[in-house]
Design an enzyme around this catalytic site. Sequence first.
Site, PDB file in Angstrom:
ATOM      1  N   CYS A 294      -2.303  -2.978  -3.677  1.00  0.00           N
ATOM      2  CA  CYS A 294      -3.595  -2.883  -3.000  1.00  0.00           C
ATOM      3  C   CYS A 294      -4.624  -2.291  -3.956  1.00  0.00           C
ATOM      4  O   CYS A 294      -4.364  -1.301  -4.622  1.00  0.00           O
ATOM      5  CB  CYS A 294      -3.441  -1.994  -1.781  1.00  0.00           C
ATOM      6  SG  CYS A 294      -4.993  -1.380  -1.101  1.00  0.00           S
TER       7      CYS A 294
ATOM      8  N   CYS B   4       0.824  -1.213   0.000  1.00  0.00           N
ATOM      9  CA  CYS B   4       0.000   0.000   0.000  1.00  0.00           C
ATOM     10  C   CYS B   4       0.852   1.254   0.000  1.00  0.00           C
ATOM     11  O   CYS B   4       2.018   1.233   0.373  1.00  0.00           O
ATOM     12  CB  CYS B   4      -0.847   0.058   1.280  1.00  0.00           C
ATOM     13  SG  CYS B   4      -2.238  -1.054   1.291  1.00  0.00           S
TER      14      CYS B   4
ATOM     15  N   CYS C  38      -5.790   1.530  -2.782  1.00  0.00           N
ATOM     16  CA  CYS C  38      -4.987   2.750  -2.932  1.00  0.00           C
ATOM     17  C   CYS C  38      -4.125   2.756  -4.181  1.00  0.00           C
ATOM     18  O   CYS C  38      -3.677   3.797  -4.632  1.00  0.00           O
ATOM     19  CB  CYS C  38      -4.115   2.973  -1.709  1.00  0.00           C
ATOM     20  SG  CYS C  38      -2.858   1.712  -1.446  1.00  0.00           S
TER      21      CYS C  38
ATOM     22  N   CYS D 206      -2.881   5.001   2.464  1.00  0.00           N
ATOM     23  CA  CYS D 206      -4.006   4.068   2.304  1.00  0.00           C
ATOM     24  C   CYS D 206      -4.868   4.034   3.571  1.00  0.00           C
ATOM     25  O   CYS D 206      -4.370   3.945   4.694  1.00  0.00           O
ATOM     26  CB  CYS D 206      -3.523   2.661   1.982  1.00  0.00           C
ATOM     27  SG  CYS D 206      -4.888   1.538   1.642  1.00  0.00           S
TER      28      CYS D 206
HETATM   29 ZN   LIG Z   1      -3.921   0.208   0.193  1.00  0.00          ZN
END
Ligand SMILES: [Zn+2]
Length: 347
Positions: free
Chosen positions: A63, A32, A66, A36
């Site tokens: 992810c 991330c 994000c 995030c």
């Molecule tokens: Zn994330």
Amino acid sequence: MKTETKWQAVISNDAHYDGVFVYAIKTTGIYCKPSCKSRTPNHVNVEYYKTNEQAETAGYRACKRCLARQVNSQEIIKKACAFIVAQDGIPKLSAVAAHVGLSPNHFQKIFSDGLGISPRSFSDNHRQQVFKKLLQQGDDISGALYEAGFSSSSRVYEFAHRYIGMTPKAYQQGGKNHQIWYSLVSCALGMMLIAATEKGICSVQLGDDENALRIKLAQEFHGADLIESDKQLTKWTQVLVDYLAGQAAWPMLPYDLKATAFQRKVWDHLRTIPAGQTYNYSDVANALGQPKAARAVARACATNPVALVIPCHRIIPKSGGVGGYRWAAERKQKLLELEQSEERVLK
Ligand SMILES: [Zn+2]
């Protein structure tokens, strides 16, 4: 950067660190951005990486929350440039970054990596172009200042000193009291205009239309005394015409140009490339000991004000073809054929 600092950025979803590092979660296999908003993981399960690529090499997936919308740097740069150009003044970095939805650090990095100059330099350059144009059109200095988005005159003087190398007044006078001799001749490449100060050649332009060439010269040196002369320039003109006719070797003529140190370095190097040979931008950058400067070399070639005298036509793209030329690609093609022809007189 300390691990503790990174961890603090993660638990506070601090967007300032986006682009600085990513964090990966061992238990989920996902990585991330610091900002995030997903559930904060247990710190013992977190690993840090500088880039997305490094996290992916280590086996992590981006992810969806994000990083799903992958950063498209070209789009970001385009959007940022359009935004900067549309502003009245020089916008704050944070404002441009917010406009493209990135943290200032991240944005600055993407912009500078992609364009080779910082957002600030881009902004200054743009304003410089606007300001120069207005002054050349004859606008008064304070009006031009305002139009170009300078809020105070101290700022413009600092700017003028840095980028134009003279005060706005001197620039507006366009090198007043300078005498420039010029001559127009017909040559193997169409019409050629050659202009010179007493120190050397300051402009060589190729074109089809005599008047268009005269107008260009008048715009560039709008405050100088332009004297049409055959006598002063006879020798220089004649050697260039003979060279283009294949009857003389390429002549190393003196030039008198305003240039940055880098431009001068590139231009002087181009003059060491023998006629008949070609190089690409990276070759030149390497030869100058600045292998990363290929793009700047390309810019220096594209801004060459004296065709032939500085043989920028001997630089062609790596990918093939003759590439662009300020005075039309067909002329460049012809020039290269001329220089590579065996019938050419070599001396
Ligand atoms: Zn994330």
